[in-house]
Design a protein around this motif. Sequence first.
Motif, PDB file in Angstrom:
ATOM      1  N   ARG A 192      -8.882   6.903   1.515  1.00  0.00           N
ATOM      2  CA  ARG A 192      -7.610   7.493   1.100  1.00  0.00           C
ATOM      3  C   ARG A 192      -7.547   7.721  -0.409  1.00  0.00           C
ATOM      4  N   LEU A 193      -8.411   7.015  -1.158  1.00  0.00           N
ATOM      5  CA  LEU A 193      -8.360   7.070  -2.609  1.00  0.00           C
ATOM      6  C   LEU A 193      -9.772   7.149  -3.178  1.00  0.00           C
ATOM      7  N   ALA A 222      -4.781  -3.457  -2.639  1.00  0.00           N
ATOM      8  CA  ALA A 222      -4.354  -2.182  -2.051  1.00  0.00           C
ATOM      9  C   ALA A 222      -5.242  -1.037  -2.544  1.00  0.00           C
ATOM     10  N   GLU A 273       0.968   4.053  -2.864  1.00  0.00           N
ATOM     11  CA  GLU A 273       0.722   5.472  -2.578  1.00  0.00           C
ATOM     12  C   GLU A 273       1.864   6.328  -3.105  1.00  0.00           C
ATOM     13  N   MET A 296      -7.520   1.146  -0.052  1.00  0.00           N
ATOM     14  CA  MET A 296      -7.342   2.591   0.019  1.00  0.00           C
ATOM     15  C   MET A 296      -8.659   3.304  -0.260  1.00  0.00           C
ATOM     16  N   GLN A 297      -9.446   2.758  -1.189  1.00  0.00           N
ATOM     17  CA  GLN A 297     -10.741   3.353  -1.502  1.00  0.00           C
ATOM     18  C   GLN A 297     -11.703   3.188  -0.325  1.00  0.00           C
ATOM     19  N   ASP A 317     -10.949   2.856   2.785  1.00  0.00           N
ATOM     20  CA  ASP A 317     -10.467   3.674   3.905  1.00  0.00           C
ATOM     21  C   ASP A 317     -10.629   5.168   3.665  1.00  0.00           C
ATOM     22  N   LEU A 362      -5.764  10.782  -4.836  1.00  0.00           N
ATOM     23  CA  LEU A 362      -5.433  10.540  -3.437  1.00  0.00           C
ATOM     24  C   LEU A 362      -6.096  11.611  -2.584  1.00  0.00           C
ATOM     25  N   ARG A 367       0.824  -1.208   0.000  1.00  0.00           N
ATOM     26  CA  ARG A 367       0.000   0.000   0.000  1.00  0.00           C
ATOM     27  C   ARG A 367       0.863   1.266   0.000  1.00  0.00           C
ATOM     28  N   SER A 368       1.924   1.263   0.782  1.00  0.00           N
ATOM     29  CA  SER A 368       2.823   2.428   0.829  1.00  0.00           C
ATOM     30  C   SER A 368       3.536   2.624  -0.502  1.00  0.00           C
TER      31      SER A 368
END
Length: 84
Positions: free
Chosen positions: A69-70, A60, A24, A64-65, A67, A79, A20-21
């Motif tokens: 974050r995306l 990932a 990102e 991210m979506q 959460d 982002l 994930r990092s």
Amino acid sequence: MRTLKEVAISKATNSSLPVRSRLENYLQTLGAETDWVTLPMRKHQIARALNTSAESISRALTGMQKDGRLKILDGRYLLVPINA
């Protein structure tokens, strides 16, 4: 925009990071923090460049979506800033 070669070279310095990092970081290099971007490569090519699997990239992105974050809309990615 960075080339696949540039991303592949940089993966050596960040391959110890979680997928994930790494993803990102990659999206940040595309400018996804300030504008909607499309992925310049297919997911399996991004996965290869980030030293992971296409399935991990998909998980990932979904995580991210979920959460917040995306944002994903019509094949474009943005982002969302992390609230401090």
